[in-house]
Design an enzyme around this catalytic site. Structure first.
Site, PDB file in Angstrom:
ATOM      1  N   CYS A 237       0.839  -1.200   0.000  1.00 13.74           N
ATOM      2  CA  CYS A 237       0.000   0.000   0.000  1.00 13.74           C
ATOM      3  C   CYS A 237       0.882   1.260   0.000  1.00 13.74           C
ATOM      4  O   CYS A 237       1.510   1.571  -1.003  1.00 13.74           O
ATOM      5  CB  CYS A 237      -0.985  -0.035   1.154  1.00 13.74           C
ATOM      6  SG  CYS A 237      -2.326   1.181   0.981  1.00 13.74           S
TER       7      CYS A 237
ATOM      8  N   HIS B  39      -3.606  -5.225   0.376  1.00 15.26           N
ATOM      9  CA  HIS B  39      -3.163  -5.625   1.715  1.00 15.26           C
ATOM     10  C   HIS B  39      -3.210  -7.147   1.876  1.00 15.26           C
ATOM     11  O   HIS B  39      -4.099  -7.686   2.533  1.00 15.26           O
ATOM     12  CB  HIS B  39      -4.039  -4.961   2.780  1.00 15.26           C
ATOM     13  CG  HIS B  39      -3.723  -3.527   2.992  1.00 15.26           C
ATOM     14  ND1 HIS B  39      -2.767  -3.092   3.885  1.00 15.26           N
ATOM     15  CD2 HIS B  39      -4.218  -2.407   2.401  1.00 15.26           C
ATOM     16  CE1 HIS B  39      -2.686  -1.772   3.847  1.00 15.26           C
ATOM     17  NE2 HIS B  39      -3.560  -1.333   2.955  1.00 15.26           N
TER      18      HIS B  39
ATOM     19  N   GLU C 120      -1.426  -8.952   3.741  1.00 18.78           N
ATOM     20  CA  GLU C 120      -1.220  -9.339   5.143  1.00 18.78           C
ATOM     21  C   GLU C 120      -2.533  -9.459   5.902  1.00 18.78           C
ATOM     22  O   GLU C 120      -2.626 -10.203   6.886  1.00 18.78           O
ATOM     23  CB  GLU C 120      -0.303  -8.320   5.838  1.00 18.78           C
ATOM     24  CG  GLU C 120      -0.955  -7.044   6.343  1.00 18.78           C
ATOM     25  CD  GLU C 120      -1.375  -6.077   5.256  1.00 18.78           C
ATOM     26  OE1 GLU C 120      -2.084  -5.091   5.563  1.00 18.78           O
ATOM     27  OE2 GLU C 120      -0.990  -6.288   4.082  1.00 18.78           O
TER      28      GLU C 120
END
Length: 228
Positions: A111, A205, A207
């Site tokens: 990001c 994202h 994660e």
């Protein structure tokens, strides 16, 4: 096999209720995802002058998501819709990234991290998406999932050619840095991933979905491949 030691950039937490001094930190999913991928994560403090010594003890760097990069880094004045900036974080990440590149360490940008790397390598950003892309509204803060199409490269080897990802950002790549290449785009051409020599960057994202969305886990697999 010894886990590679990965430093994670963090930011000042400026809006905690009742806090009179900034705290430092980031979302816990970054460390969790790196551990699940086989790495040993460490959070890196906001001390620009310590960056070189810190990176000497690490095997890689993850530049995490967060607030907007100050546009002075790409030669622009702040747009009226520029969001919150964190100049201590900006100053620290400049030094962390420089130290990692000087040492030839693999770098992953997520990001904000993608945007930071693109700028530090000589590219620029749209300070606010509205008006720049038909998909801008879909990438803003309400509709946070969309498809990306992968182009040839490291990320493409670890993702389906068409993958649905989770991104929520109001800035995006404008000019791609000369040392980087586009690795994924949206349907209307917005840059969603970049790659370079020892560098992988994604606008979404992974994660946050590493435990529930296998298609996005390819980002961490691609990053770990850099160590091999």
């Amino acid at each position: 096999m010894t886990r590679p030691r990965i430093g994670i950039s963090i930011g000042q937490l400026l809006t905690l209720p009742g806090v009179t001094r900034p705290y430092e930190g980031t979302a816990q999913h970054y460390a969790q995802a790196l551990w699940a991928a086989g790495a040993a994560p460490s959070l890196l403090p906001l001390i620009p002058e310590a960056a070189g010594e810190l990176m000497e003890r690490l095997d890689g760097l993850l530049l995490s998501g967060g607030v907007d990069l100050h546009p002075r880094f790409y030669g622009e004045e702040p747009h009226e819709q520029l969001g919150e900036v964190d100049e201590l974080r900006d100053a620290t990440e400049v030094e962390l990234y420089r130290a990692a590149r000087e040492r030839g360490l693999p770098v992953l940008g997520i990001c904000r991290g993608l945007q930071v790397i693109n700028v530090f390598e000589g590219g620029s950003l749209h300070q606010h998406l509205d008006g720049h892309s038909q998909s801008a509204r879909g990438h803003h803060y309400t509709d946070t999932t969309h498809d990306v199409h992968f182009e040839d490269g490291l990320l493409a080897r670890h993702h389906p050619q068409l993958t649905r990802v989770n991104s929520h950002h109001h800035q995006a790549v404008k000019a791609v840095a000369p040392t980087l290449r586009v690795a994924a785009r949206t349907d209307d051409g917005l840059v969603e991933a970049l790659e370079g020599d020892g560098v992988v960057c994604v606008q979404w994202h992974p994660e946050a979905t590493f435990h529930s969305a296998p298609d996005t886990n390819g980002t961490f697999k691609a990053y770990m491949e850099l160590f091999r």
